[in-house]
Design an enzyme around this catalytic site. Structure first.
Site, short mmCIF file in Angstrom:
data_model
loop_
_atom_site.label_atom_id
_atom_site.label_comp_id
_atom_site.label_asym_id
_atom_site.label_seq_id
_atom_site.Cartn_x
_atom_site.Cartn_y
_atom_site.Cartn_z
N GLU A 116 1.91 -33.17 -8.21
CA GLU A 116 2.14 -33.10 -9.67
C GLU A 116 3.63 -32.95 -9.99
O GLU A 116 4.11 -33.50 -10.98
CB GLU A 116 1.32 -31.95 -10.26
N GLU A 136 -7.30 -30.36 -4.99
CA GLU A 136 -7.78 -29.16 -5.70
C GLU A 136 -9.30 -29.01 -5.65
O GLU A 136 -9.82 -27.90 -5.62
CB GLU A 136 -7.31 -29.19 -7.16
N1 CAA Z 1 -0.40 -22.21 -0.65
C1 CAA Z 1 -0.08 -21.17 0.13
N2 CAA Z 1 0.25 -21.32 1.43
C2 CAA Z 1 0.22 -22.55 1.96
C3 CAA Z 1 -0.11 -23.68 1.20
C4 CAA Z 1 -0.44 -23.48 -0.18
N3 CAA Z 1 -0.72 -24.50 -1.01
N4 CAA Z 1 -0.06 -24.77 2.00
C5 CAA Z 1 0.31 -24.33 3.21
N5 CAA Z 1 0.48 -23.00 3.20
C6 CAA Z 1 0.87 -22.13 4.29
C7 CAA Z 1 -0.29 -21.88 5.25
O1 CAA Z 1 -1.12 -20.86 4.75
C8 CAA Z 1 0.44 -21.49 6.51
O2 CAA Z 1 0.87 -20.16 6.39
P1 CAA Z 1 0.72 -19.15 7.65
O3 CAA Z 1 1.61 -19.74 8.73
O4 CAA Z 1 1.22 -17.85 7.12
O5 CAA Z 1 -0.73 -19.18 8.04
C9 CAA Z 1 1.69 -22.38 6.46
O6 CAA Z 1 1.84 -22.77 5.10
C10 CAA Z 1 1.55 -23.61 7.31
O7 CAA Z 1 0.37 -24.29 6.89
P2 CAA Z 1 -0.78 -24.74 7.92
O8 CAA Z 1 -0.83 -23.84 9.10
O9 CAA Z 1 -2.03 -24.91 7.12
O10 CAA Z 1 -0.19 -26.17 8.37
P3 CAA Z 1 -1.02 -27.43 8.90
O11 CAA Z 1 0.01 -28.37 9.39
O12 CAA Z 1 -2.11 -27.02 9.79
O13 CAA Z 1 -1.71 -28.03 7.57
C11 CAA Z 1 -1.76 -28.76 5.26
C12 CAA Z 1 -0.90 -28.56 6.53
C13 CAA Z 1 -2.81 -29.83 5.50
C14 CAA Z 1 -0.81 -29.19 4.14
C15 CAA Z 1 -2.45 -27.42 4.90
O14 CAA Z 1 -1.50 -26.39 4.91
C16 CAA Z 1 -3.10 -27.43 3.55
O15 CAA Z 1 -4.16 -28.01 3.40
N6 CAA Z 1 -2.48 -26.76 2.56
C17 CAA Z 1 -3.05 -26.63 1.23
C18 CAA Z 1 -2.92 -27.90 0.44
C19 CAA Z 1 -3.56 -27.73 -0.91
O16 CAA Z 1 -4.76 -27.52 -1.03
N7 CAA Z 1 -2.75 -27.81 -1.97
C20 CAA Z 1 -3.22 -27.64 -3.33
C21 CAA Z 1 -3.05 -26.22 -3.75
S1 CAA Z 1 -3.82 -25.91 -5.30
C22 CAA Z 1 -2.78 -26.51 -6.45
O17 CAA Z 1 -1.67 -26.94 -6.16
C23 CAA Z 1 -3.36 -26.52 -7.83
C24 CAA Z 1 -2.49 -26.96 -8.90
O18 CAA Z 1 -2.76 -27.92 -9.62
C25 CAA Z 1 -1.32 -26.20 -9.17
#
Ligand code: CAA
Length: 262
Positions: A116, A136
């Site tokens: 976004e 989401e």
């Molecule tokens: N919020 C908080 N922390 C996050 C994050 C997020 N959106 N994305 C990644 N992190 C953090 C993880 O928790 C992790 O922290 P720790 O080392 O403390 O555990 C660190 O970043 C590294 O992430 P991963 O270990 O998960 O890394 P990966 O390479 O295995 O996976 C990824 C990468 C696929 C991007 C995965 O991190 C993921 O799916 N993240 C979330 C993506 C997501 O759902 N985003 C949408 C959020 S909701 C939103 O944005 C709504 C809106 O409209 C505002």
């Protein structure tokens, strides 16, 4: 020159600011502190008369922005969640509707709020390793930072719904195919290409840049007849600028224009 909070680093060179979201340990997820510093930085960019173009990118080589911070959002009540959406929409609107040209240099994951943020920018270019999406739905929510509105306007209703309803991540190449990004380059070429684009745009006259943004952004929300009238008004306004006189005179005199950004 480098100005920074810890979470947002900005460096301005002549008319171009590079803004880096700097929370790589959380894949640059946007928590409250990062959003506040981003707001301060965007406000400062908009207020700086020298700056014509800003590049937004993420620190590290994994992520542009992996979304809003899920840990911060999880406990919110409905009123606080609504308020956080409104405030972040206002921040992203500053980017879209401001006078600075914003380029998203997508260096990795651009997910949820990260996608976004990129959508609010004027131009999106991506590294071939980047992945984009609106996941989401997998968290039991909808995109709340403008995604349900900007994405369909950019890529069409059907493709936008598919992305949001499945929550699937797509490659940079697929994102280019559907018009979500304008260009895909090798990862090591991303920042050089972003800077090159920024320099090209920064060499253009400022008022024309601003009026192009205004004509597209505001005209898009109007019916065609009003939009054409609006375009004609802004076209007329160009003729109040020194740069219109200079640009056309320079063409006629077969020389390069000397822009005054006025
Ligand atoms: N919020 C908080 N922390 C996050 C994050 C997020 N959106 N994305 C990644 N992190 C953090 C993880 O928790 C992790 O922290 P720790 O080392 O403390 O555990 C660190 O970043 C590294 O992430 P991963 O270990 O998960 O890394 P990966 O390479 O295995 O996976 C990824 C990468 C696929 C991007 C995965 O991190 C993921 O799916 N993240 C979330 C993506 C997501 O759902 N985003 C949408 C959020 S909701 C939103 O944005 C709504 C809106 O409209 C505002």
């Amino acid at each position: 020159m480098a100005i920074s909070g810890t979470r947002i680093i900005t460096e301005t060179f002549e008319a171009v600011t590079l803004l880096t979201i700097n929370r790589p340990e959380a894949l640059n997820a946007l928590d409250q502190q990062t959003l506040q510093q981003l707001n301060t930085a965007v406000t400062a960019i908009e207020a700086d008369p020298r700056v014509k173009v800003a590049i937004i990118t993420g620190a590290g080589d994994k992520a542009f922005v992996a979304g809003g911070d899920i840990g911060v959002m999880q406990p919110l009540d409905p009123i606080a969640a609504r308020q956080s959406a409104v405030e972040t929409q206002q921040l992203l609107n500053k980017i879209e509707y401001g006078s600075t040209v914003f380029i998203a240099a997508i260096n990795g994951y651009a997910l949820g709020g990260g996608c976004e943020l990129a959508l609010a920018c004027d131009i999106r270019i991506a590294a071939n390793s980047a992945q984009l999406g609106q996941p989401e739905v997998n968290l039991g929510i909808i995109p709340g930072w403008g995604g349900t509105q900007r994405l369909p306007r950019l890529v069409g209703v059907s493709v936008a719904k598919q992305l949001m309803l499945t929550g699937e991540r797509i490659s940079a190449a697929k994102a280019a195919e559907i018009g979500l990004v304008g260009e895909v380059v090798n990862a090591d070429e991303l920042m050089p290409r972003a800077r090159e684009l920024a320099q090209t745009i920064a060499a253009k006259p400022k008022v024309a840049l601003q009026l192009i943004k205004e004509a597209v952004n505001n005209g898009f929300e109007m019916d065609m007849n009003r939009a054409f009238a609006y375009e004609a008004d802004l076209f007329g306004l160009c003729f109040a600028t020194a740069d219109q006189k200079e640009g056309m005179l320079a063409f006629l005199e077969k020389r390069r224009p000397n822009w005054r950004d006025a």
